[in-house]
Design a protein around this motif. Structure first.
Motif, PDB file in Angstrom:
ATOM      1  N   TRP A 123      46.612  -2.447 119.478  1.00  0.00           N
ATOM      2  CA  TRP A 123      47.391  -2.682 118.266  1.00  0.00           C
ATOM      3  C   TRP A 123      46.883  -1.874 117.081  1.00  0.00           C
ATOM      4  CZ3 TRP A 123      51.446  -6.162 116.853  1.00  0.00           C
ATOM      5  CH2 TRP A 123      52.039  -6.832 117.941  1.00  0.00           C
ATOM      6  N   ALA A 124      45.913  -1.031 117.278  1.00  0.00           N
ATOM      7  CA  ALA A 124      45.266  -0.324 116.166  1.00  0.00           C
ATOM      8  C   ALA A 124      46.259   0.451 115.301  1.00  0.00           C
ATOM      9  CB  ALA A 124      44.177   0.609 116.696  1.00  0.00           C
ATOM     10  N   GLU A 125      47.122   1.238 115.934  1.00  0.00           N
ATOM     11  CA  GLU A 125      48.072   2.040 115.169  1.00  0.00           C
ATOM     12  C   GLU A 125      49.214   1.196 114.617  1.00  0.00           C
ATOM     13  OE1 GLU A 125      49.461   5.457 117.232  1.00  0.00           O
ATOM     14  OE2 GLU A 125      47.454   6.219 117.696  1.00  0.00           O
ATOM     15  N   CYS A 126      49.692   0.261 115.417  1.00  0.00           N
ATOM     16  CA  CYS A 126      50.794  -0.604 114.999  1.00  0.00           C
ATOM     17  C   CYS A 126      50.413  -1.420 113.760  1.00  0.00           C
ATOM     18  CB  CYS A 126      51.178  -1.532 116.155  1.00  0.00           C
ATOM     19  SG  CYS A 126      52.450  -2.748 115.776  1.00  0.00           S
ATOM     20  N   SER A 166      54.750   2.818 114.056  1.00  0.00           N
ATOM     21  CA  SER A 166      54.016   3.250 115.247  1.00  0.00           C
ATOM     22  C   SER A 166      53.983   2.192 116.340  1.00  0.00           C
ATOM     23  CB  SER A 166      52.571   3.621 114.860  1.00  0.00           C
ATOM     24  OG  SER A 166      52.545   4.691 113.939  1.00  0.00           O
ATOM     25  N   CYS A 167      54.636   1.066 116.112  1.00  0.00           N
ATOM     26  CA  CYS A 167      54.619  -0.031 117.088  1.00  0.00           C
ATOM     27  C   CYS A 167      55.509   0.289 118.285  1.00  0.00           C
ATOM     28  CB  CYS A 167      55.082  -1.330 116.437  1.00  0.00           C
ATOM     29  SG  CYS A 167      54.029  -1.918 115.093  1.00  0.00           S
ATOM     30  N   SER A 168      55.076  -0.132 119.449  1.00  0.00           N
ATOM     31  CA  SER A 168      55.886   0.024 120.655  1.00  0.00           C
ATOM     32  C   SER A 168      56.998  -1.014 120.651  1.00  0.00           C
ATOM     33  CB  SER A 168      55.011  -0.168 121.891  1.00  0.00           C
ATOM     34  OG  SER A 168      54.564  -1.522 121.969  1.00  0.00           O
ATOM     35  N   LEU A 192      60.903 -10.285 102.175  1.00  0.00           N
ATOM     36  CA  LEU A 192      61.310  -8.927 102.516  1.00  0.00           C
ATOM     37  C   LEU A 192      60.957  -8.578 103.950  1.00  0.00           C
ATOM     38  CD1 LEU A 192      60.025  -7.674  99.158  1.00  0.00           C
ATOM     39  CD2 LEU A 192      62.265  -6.937  99.977  1.00  0.00           C
ATOM     40  N   SER A 193      61.627  -7.575 104.487  1.00  0.00           N
ATOM     41  CA  SER A 193      61.304  -7.111 105.838  1.00  0.00           C
ATOM     42  C   SER A 193      60.324  -5.938 105.798  1.00  0.00           C
ATOM     43  CB  SER A 193      62.582  -6.695 106.580  1.00  0.00           C
ATOM     44  OG  SER A 193      63.225  -5.627 105.932  1.00  0.00           O
ATOM     45  N   CYS A 194      59.648  -5.790 104.672  1.00  0.00           N
ATOM     46  CA  CYS A 194      58.693  -4.691 104.523  1.00  0.00           C
ATOM     47  C   CYS A 194      57.376  -4.982 105.252  1.00  0.00           C
ATOM     48  CB  CYS A 194      58.385  -4.454 103.046  1.00  0.00           C
ATOM     49  SG  CYS A 194      59.832  -4.246 101.993  1.00  0.00           S
ATOM     50  N   HIS A 195      56.652  -3.915 105.559  1.00  0.00           N
ATOM     51  CA  HIS A 195      55.285  -4.024 106.072  1.00  0.00           C
ATOM     52  C   HIS A 195      54.390  -3.821 104.859  1.00  0.00           C
ATOM     53  CE1 HIS A 195      51.738  -2.251 108.451  1.00  0.00           C
ATOM     54  NE2 HIS A 195      51.799  -3.534 108.731  1.00  0.00           N
ATOM     55  N   ARG A 233      58.974  -0.102 101.553  1.00  0.00           N
ATOM     56  CA  ARG A 233      57.918   0.900 101.601  1.00  0.00           C
ATOM     57  C   ARG A 233      56.793   0.364 102.465  1.00  0.00           C
ATOM     58  NH1 ARG A 233      56.671   2.950  95.521  1.00  0.00           N
ATOM     59  NH2 ARG A 233      58.710   3.765  94.991  1.00  0.00           N
ATOM     60  N   ASN A 234      56.026   1.251 103.009  1.00  0.00           N
ATOM     61  CA  ASN A 234      54.831   0.832 103.728  1.00  0.00           C
ATOM     62  C   ASN A 234      53.682   0.887 102.740  1.00  0.00           C
ATOM     63  OD1 ASN A 234      52.827   0.254 105.493  1.00  0.00           O
ATOM     64  ND2 ASN A 234      52.945   2.150 106.669  1.00  0.00           N
ATOM     65  N   ILE A 235      53.498  -0.207 101.994  1.00  0.00           N
ATOM     66  CA  ILE A 235      52.489  -0.229 100.937  1.00  0.00           C
ATOM     67  C   ILE A 235      51.437  -1.267 101.254  1.00  0.00           C
ATOM     68  CG2 ILE A 235      53.898   0.667  99.033  1.00  0.00           C
ATOM     69  CD1 ILE A 235      54.280  -2.398  98.331  1.00  0.00           C
TER      70      ILE A 235
END
Length: 392
Positions: free
Chosen positions: A292-295, A301-303, A332-335, A387-389
């Motif tokens: 899960w490192a990248e995800c 980057s998640c599978s 929100l649906s943000c990461h 945004r990915n913040i």
């Protein structure tokens, strides 16, 4: 954008510049820090024994009797080793703290923060590692650790009351992350300290941590909270409305506290909260192979199987949300993690939105009763404004 042949530089047309300035807060410079030296004799100190601190930007005009108290976040320390490490930085000692600039909900620009810009705006620094709940009298001379988070919170609130908050007409207790959790845990008590005539509400940003199993099936976050509560002696400072029904460590979970609260609350959170994914759903202890490192760092980057797991976590999160009509929600649906303290996510031309509503508008509408706010975003990746913040 146009090219200036004289300076050989690109320049913005004046109309575009004006448009941008409407949404970008003019930085008022660092806000001075108050070291509350008088609290030391009362035992209200940071982990290392240094005085607690806060930053105050005074209110003006119509906001002179309105108070926004925002609590800083920064996780927790669950054992002696982690707390000792904090003593060497601003998470455990005011010796390492510096003046801060305010932005987002704390900003002083009317166009960028129309509902709270001229309030008395306070940021309470976080240096106890327990979401301001610790209460242990004894100090081990070998570590010199002071678990006094609850005393720190009360000492600063008392100081603010003496500076005029006892005459508050409007007040909002807010916080981000561990501070967002603290805004829930201290909400009803905060309300009890202010005038009965005051309009008092609470706002939690990225502080709605849920009781969920990790990807290995272990209750990692429950174990974390049990350790924090036991180490810091937090039980006596958790909401009695919850501890009368649950074991104290369970009352670190908002889903068990909020239904027992009497003060209105607004919950701002990402359904795919970056901190929760890294530390509740897929902590390192549950992912020794680092699949899960990248995800965890970038949801893009998640599978497909990992995304399916994330959607399941979102469903659990939504089920844990409060249902009271007095509770505002903006999910929100943000990461992301913590979005109210930065102008780019609070209210700007490209801020994340739900149904064309910014976070600032939603919180203001809810606080001033302009409209009920219960907005739940569609599932990832539907919201193009996200945004990915990851600013944990």
């Amino acid at each position: 954008m146009m090219f200036d042949p004289k300076s050989r530089a690109w320049i913005l047309p004046s109309l575009c510049l004006i448009s941008l300035l409407i949404f970008l807060e003019v930085d008022g410079g660092p806000v001075p820090m108050t070291l509350l030296e008088s609290a030391v004799v009362k035992g209200a100190v940071c982990l290392d024994g240094s005085p607690p601190a806060y930053h105050l930007s005074p209110g003006s005009g119509s906001g002179v009797n309105n108070w926004l108290v925002h609590m800083e976040g920064g996780g927790w320390c669950r054992n002696v080793e982690e707390c000792v490490e904090r003593k060497g930085n601003f998470r455990g000692s005011s010796k390492f703290m510096k003046p801060l600039s305010f932005s987002g909900i704390l900003g002083d620009n009317q166009k960028a923060n129309p509902d709270f810009y001229n309030w008395n705006r306070i940021k309470i620094r976080y240096c106890d590692g327990s979401s301001f709940t610790g209460d242990v009298e004894a100090v081990d001379p070998a570590t010199n650790l002071h678990y006094r988070g609850a005393s720190v919170w009360r000492a600063i609130i008392d100081d603010l009351l003496a500076k005029g908050m006892d005459k508050a007409q409007n007040a909002l207790l807010s916080g981000c992350s561990a501070g967002g959790l603290a805004s829930i845990l201290h909400c009803d008590n905060f309300r009890s300290l202010l005038p009965a005539s005051a309009k008092v509400k609470c706002f939690s940003d990225a502080g709605y941590f849920i009781d969920a199993k990790d990807i290995s099936g272990a209750a990692s976050v429950k174990s974390l909270y049990t350790d924090v509560v036991n180490l810091h002696g937090s039980a006596k400072n958790l909401p009695p409305s919850c501890t009368s029904r649950q074991t104290p460590s369970m009352c670190f979970f908002p889903q068990y506290v909020v239904p027992t609260m009497s003060t209105p609350l607004f919950v701002l959170n990402a359904a795919y909260d970056a901190w929760q994914i890294r530390n509740i759903l897929a902590p390192s202890s549950a992912d020794p192979g680092k699949a899960w490192a990248e995800c965890k760092l970038d949801i893009k980057s998640c599978s497909s199987s990992q995304l399916e797991t994330l959607q399941g976590y979102r469903s659990q999160f939504l089920q844990a949300l409060p249902t009271s009509s007095s509770t505002g929600t903006f999910i929100l649906s943000c990461h992301a993690h913590c979005q109210s303290g930065d102008q780019s996510t609070w209210r700007a031309v490209d801020s994340p939105m739900i149904e064309n509503t910014t976070i600032a508008q939603a919180v203001g509408d809810w606080y001033y009763d302009r409209s009920a706010v219960r907005k739940i975003d569609c599932a990832y990746p539907c919201n193009s404004s996200c945004r990915n913040i990851d600013n944990d």
